[in-house]
Design an enzyme around this catalytic site. Structure first.
Site, short mmCIF file in Angstrom:
data_model
loop_
_atom_site.label_atom_id
_atom_site.label_comp_id
_atom_site.label_asym_id
_atom_site.label_seq_id
_atom_site.Cartn_x
_atom_site.Cartn_y
_atom_site.Cartn_z
CB ALA A 1 21.55 51.39 173.18
N GLY B 1 22.96 53.83 178.15
CA GLY B 1 24.12 52.76 177.35
C GLY B 1 25.44 53.84 178.03
CD GLU C 1 24.14 49.63 180.12
OE1 GLU C 1 23.15 50.56 179.39
OE2 GLU C 1 24.22 48.75 180.94
CD GLU D 1 19.29 51.54 180.56
OE1 GLU D 1 18.91 52.28 181.72
OE2 GLU D 1 20.26 51.25 180.12
C1 3H9 Z 1 19.79 51.58 176.49
O1 3H9 Z 1 21.09 52.50 176.88
C2 3H9 Z 1 20.19 50.16 176.97
C3 3H9 Z 1 21.09 49.73 177.23
O2 3H9 Z 1 21.21 49.38 178.36
C4 3H9 Z 1 21.81 47.98 177.10
C5 3H9 Z 1 21.40 48.40 175.18
C6 3H9 Z 1 22.75 47.23 174.69
N1 3H9 Z 1 18.55 56.46 170.99
O3 3H9 Z 1 14.81 63.91 173.83
P1 3H9 Z 1 15.83 65.18 173.25
C7 3H9 Z 1 16.47 61.56 170.49
S1 3H9 Z 1 18.97 52.20 176.46
C8 3H9 Z 1 18.15 57.46 169.75
O4 3H9 Z 1 14.46 65.91 171.94
P2 3H9 Z 1 16.76 66.56 174.62
C9 3H9 Z 1 15.55 61.20 170.01
O5 3H9 Z 1 14.55 60.84 170.06
C10 3H9 Z 1 18.58 54.05 176.27
N2 3H9 Z 1 17.78 58.75 169.79
O6 3H9 Z 1 16.46 66.28 174.15
C11 3H9 Z 1 15.05 63.26 169.25
O7 3H9 Z 1 15.53 62.73 167.93
P3 3H9 Z 1 14.87 63.60 167.19
C12 3H9 Z 1 18.45 54.66 177.67
C13 3H9 Z 1 17.44 58.99 170.90
O8 3H9 Z 1 18.48 67.23 175.01
C14 3H9 Z 1 17.05 63.40 169.67
O9 3H9 Z 1 17.76 62.83 170.52
N3 3H9 Z 1 19.11 56.07 176.96
C15 3H9 Z 1 18.66 58.79 171.65
O10 3H9 Z 1 16.01 67.07 175.61
C16 3H9 Z 1 17.61 64.68 171.33
O11 3H9 Z 1 16.31 64.21 171.98
C17 3H9 Z 1 17.91 56.73 177.40
O12 3H9 Z 1 16.59 56.13 177.59
C18 3H9 Z 1 18.77 57.22 172.27
N4 3H9 Z 1 19.07 56.93 173.27
O13 3H9 Z 1 17.36 65.52 175.39
C19 3H9 Z 1 17.73 58.59 177.26
N5 3H9 Z 1 17.81 59.69 173.03
O14 3H9 Z 1 15.74 65.38 167.06
C20 3H9 Z 1 16.85 59.00 176.24
C21 3H9 Z 1 17.63 60.42 172.32
O15 3H9 Z 1 15.30 62.87 165.49
N6 3H9 Z 1 17.13 59.71 175.83
N7 3H9 Z 1 17.25 60.63 170.97
O16 3H9 Z 1 13.04 64.11 167.59
C22 3H9 Z 1 16.38 61.28 176.74
O17 3H9 Z 1 16.19 60.33 178.03
C23 3H9 Z 1 17.11 63.03 176.04
O18 3H9 Z 1 16.66 62.77 174.45
C24 3H9 Z 1 18.03 63.38 176.51
C25 3H9 Z 1 18.42 64.06 175.69
C26 3H9 Z 1 18.39 63.67 178.15
C27 3H9 Z 1 18.87 62.20 175.93
#
Ligand code: 3H9
Length: 694
Positions: free
Chosen positions: A61, A102, A105, A125
């Site tokens: 998400a 998400g 999911e 999450e």
């Molecule tokens: C969810 O899914 C809820 C659902 O269950 C239910 C919903 C109803 N959203 O980390 P990086 C941005 S909760 C928005 O440096 P990497 C991040 O801020 C979500 N932005 O890259 C950054 O922005 P910027 C559950 C996001 O390659 C850029 O992407 N998911 C999101 O080292 C690059 O990020 C998580 O908790 C997001 N979801 O790693 C996953 N994710 O360039 C959280 C990333 O402007 N994310 N951004 O600074 C991560 O763990 C890592 O970002 C990921 C990539 C492994 C995906």
């Protein structure tokens, strides 16, 4: 449009295209539903592939939408997954790189999943203080089994797709071209008669589900103390086990909606974005060229220098380690080896890796051996005269373009830079002790530090797994400048009526890893004493409690001398309240004519935390930190501030700056009130009804 729709020989390919990680924001969600409908209405299409462009299938998400109207606008993620699952034509999720939250999911809603090897799979999450809110707690146990799913959900851990082969999550793991393989798979299943399989229809089979859930509850109770989310994950999984998919799903949704609004979740999300924002420097564009760093040198093989060297060695950099005396060099190397041996005995490092790491270190007594280094980090004694010797010598031997970094924690970096004829190449790299463990790195930007030097050091920080925060030049930089005000309040409170154990207990209950007095005993009270003595000369008008000096005059420097604010038994680290010290404190109050009063825990916490906030606001105002979240990252990663409060500046926002201002004005009117000069920024933001973070 955040989603692309193409067709390939009878297969519709819906590609999420919302960089950087295909977050499932409103337009992406709408695009998926549109794509699914378009495919239903096209008789030439027999199956659908759902995949992601760029570096992720989907990171989940869009977290930036949380608690905004967009998050709940239709189509919600639940609606999207319903559309995918309800599609008459089979949907194949083609997963590469990352499927998290998400994103996973969504894939679980598809009829089939095929994945590239090495893809990172997680429901993380819980790390954001929430639980999977789009069916993850219901579908994952049905896909991979109760135990494996519960472990993944409660820990938020990332698991590689290879590890999940044969778990029931993936229909195929693919080595080569995923898109090609996914289309071929889709054509195959598209030719089959429906209905196609749905994860929601699978059963959770476990010989003793109730027993396992209870076991998980007990484990989580010990580990997740201040966090509600892991408990809610278990509750939601249990609801699905006991009451079936639909009731479990409804309960999961209820928990998600409640958790996403909690200050703890807000704090964790703030830390997530704060960490990423810290590497962005307003006037240093992301595409600033960086210098090549292959060879590193560290000057000083003491505790700090040794720890710094280990950071680089751990990341594979060859390090030349310079000392002035052979004996000091031998001692430094022996300490590094001992640290690695401790990791080996804990099973965290292979014995061969120990030798490989030691082999990356070249010890030397000669500055001439630094001539090939691309980065030289100085970690010598904190005295300007000593730094002058080191930096003028470096200026002679370092190659053109080498970055010259100082680990100074208190000295003026601009003065250090002026010891060289290349101040543009000089930068501060302030590591925190133990340098091989602590995440924080303050990168100190001198008046003349070149932008490419900053960009290089920030990039390097990631390689050595540090959270780097840029600080301008001032006494103490961000972290120590703020902690000084915090310690000042702690000492005033001793004079006014508190005792060390009470102060420590109150702030530890607030969530700090360690109170100010236990912390001083650990670091060595003589360090603060030396700084204060310097202050007395530099700022003779500044009001300090002299009570800590009294303690130091008795030689109680902390754990290393067997006594400080507390007593310590030989070979132990437990702090025992000290009768002698407590009596000394009471006698001191009497001597300076202060009638001791009872100080409540609430006042202790408020004064300590607001001292940080007030100084933080000044740091922000002066441009020493470029954003409030940088200050929070310093405190979360370097000073043990409770992560679930998001750092001092976010905590101040949670309290409300109007209330912060009133409390500071109240303390300013009390004894020792001259320590409180309200930061103008607090008054201004409070008047505008805003916070540090907007
Ligand atoms: C969810 O899914 C809820 C659902 O269950 C239910 C919903 C109803 N959203 O980390 P990086 C941005 S909760 C928005 O440096 P990497 C991040 O801020 C979500 N932005 O890259 C950054 O922005 P910027 C559950 C996001 O390659 C850029 O992407 N998911 C999101 O080292 C690059 O990020 C998580 O908790 C997001 N979801 O790693 C996953 N994710 O360039 C959280 C990333 O402007 N994310 N951004 O600074 C991560 O763990 C890592 O970002 C990921 C990539 C492994 C995906």
């Amino acid at each position: 449009m955040a989603v692309d729709y193409t067709t390939r020989d009878g297969v519709a390919v819906i590609t999420l295209n919302n960089p950087p990680v295909n977050g499932l924001g409103l337009s992406t969600r709408a695009g998926i539903v549109e794509g699914i409908e378009r495919a239903q209405n096209d008789p030439a299409i027999t199956a659908i592939v759902l995949t992601g462009a760029g570096k992720a299938f989907s990171g989940g998400a869009d977290i930036t939408e949380f608690n905004t109207p967009k998050a709940t606008r239709e189509p919600t993620l639940a609606t999207v997954i319903k559309a995918v699952e309800g599609s008459a034509k089979p949907v194949v999720a083609a997963i590469h790189s990352v499927a998290m939250g998400g994103g996973l999911e969504l894939a679980l809603g598809a009829h089939y999943r095929i994945a590239a090897r090495g893809a990172q799979i997680a429901l993380p999450e819980v790390k954001l203080g929430i639980l999977p809110g789009a069916g993850g707690t219901q579908r994952l146990p049905r896909a991979i089994g109760l135990e494996a799913a519960l472990n993944m959900i409660v820990s938020g851990a990332t698991v590689l797709s290879d590890t999940l082969a044969g778990s029931g999550l993936f229909d195929e793991l693919v080595e080569g071209d995923l898109a090609e393989a996914a289309c071929a798979f889709a054509r195959k299943v598209g030719a089959k008669e429906g209905p196609h399989p749905k994860v929601r229809e699978r059963q959770i089979t476990h010989p003793n589900a109730a027993g396992f859930i209870q076991f998980a509850r007990n484990s989580v109770a010990a580990a997740a103390k201040p966090f509600p989310a892991p408990h809610k994950c278990i509750d939601a999984i249990e609801a699905g086990v006991l009451n079936g998919f639909d009731k479990g799903l409804a309960f999961e949704r209820e928990c998600f909606v409640a958790l996403v609004q909690t200050p703890k979740s807000r704090a964790l999300r703030h830390a997530f974005f704060g960490e990423r924002a810290a590497s962005k420097i307003p006037d240093v564009p992301a595409d600033t060229p960086v210098r090549d760093i292959e060879q590193v040198a560290v000057i000083g093989a003491g505790t700090m220098g040794g720890g710094i060297a280990m950071n680089f060695v751990n990341a594979g950099f060859p390090v030349t380690l310079l000392e002035t005396r052979q004996e000091a060099l031998d001692r430094g190397l022996a300490t590094i080896r001992k640290n690695y041996e401790a990791s080996v005995s804990k099973g965290k490092l292979e014995p061969e890796a120990l030798e490989a790491r030691m082999a990356l270190i070249t010890p030397t007594l000669s500055y001439d051996d630094l001539k090939n280094a691309d980065l030289i980090v100085e970690a010598v004694f904190e005295e300007l005269g000593v730094k002058e010797q080191v930096f003028s010598r470096l200026d002679e031997v370092a190659k053109a373009g080498a970055i010259l970094a100082s680990n100074t924690s208190t000295l003026d970096l601009d003065k250090i830079a002026a010891f060289t004829k290349r101040p543009q190449d000089v930068v501060g790299m302030h590591f925190f002790s133990p340098a091989n463990v602590m995440k924080l790195l303050e990168v100190v930007r001198g008046r003349q530090t070149a932008k490419d030097v900053l960009a290089t050091v920030m990039k390097l920080a990631k390689k050595i797994k540090k959270t780097a925060v840029v600080s301008g030049v001032c006494d103490g930089f961000i972290g120590n400048r703020m902690i000084e005000q915090y310690i000042r309040q702690a000492l005033f409170m001793l004079e006014e009526g508190a005792l060390p154990a009470q102060v420590d207990k109150a702030i530890e209950k607030f969530g700090f890893a360690m109170g100010p007095f236990r912390m001083s005993d650990l670091a060595g009270n003589d360090i603060g004493w030396a700084i204060r003595r310097r202050r007395y000369q530099e700022h003779p008008g500044m009001h300090y409690s002299r009570i800590a000096d009294r303690l130091c005059e008795t030689g109680r420097f902390g754990q290393k001398t067997g006594g400080g604010w507390y007593d310590y038994k030989a070979g132990e680290r437990t702090a025992y309240p000290s009768k002698v010290v407590d009596e000394m404190i009471v006698a001191y109050s009497k001597e300076i004519g202060v009638a001791r009063r009872k100080i409540g825990d609430e006042e202790i916490v408020e004064r300590l935390v607001l001292a940080l906030v007030n100084e933080g606001a000044k740091i922000l105002e002066e441009g020493i930190a470029s954003k409030a979240s940088d200050i929070d990252m310093v405190y979360l990663t370097g000073y043990g501030f409770p992560i679930y409060r998001g750092g001092p500046m976010l905590h101040a926002d949670t309290l409300g700056l109007y209330n912060v201002e009133r409390a500071i004005r109240r303390y300013a009117a009390q004894p020792n009130g001259d320590a409180w000069q309200l930061a103008p920024g607090i008054a201004r933001l409070a008047a505008e009804g805003r916070g540090f973070n907007g």
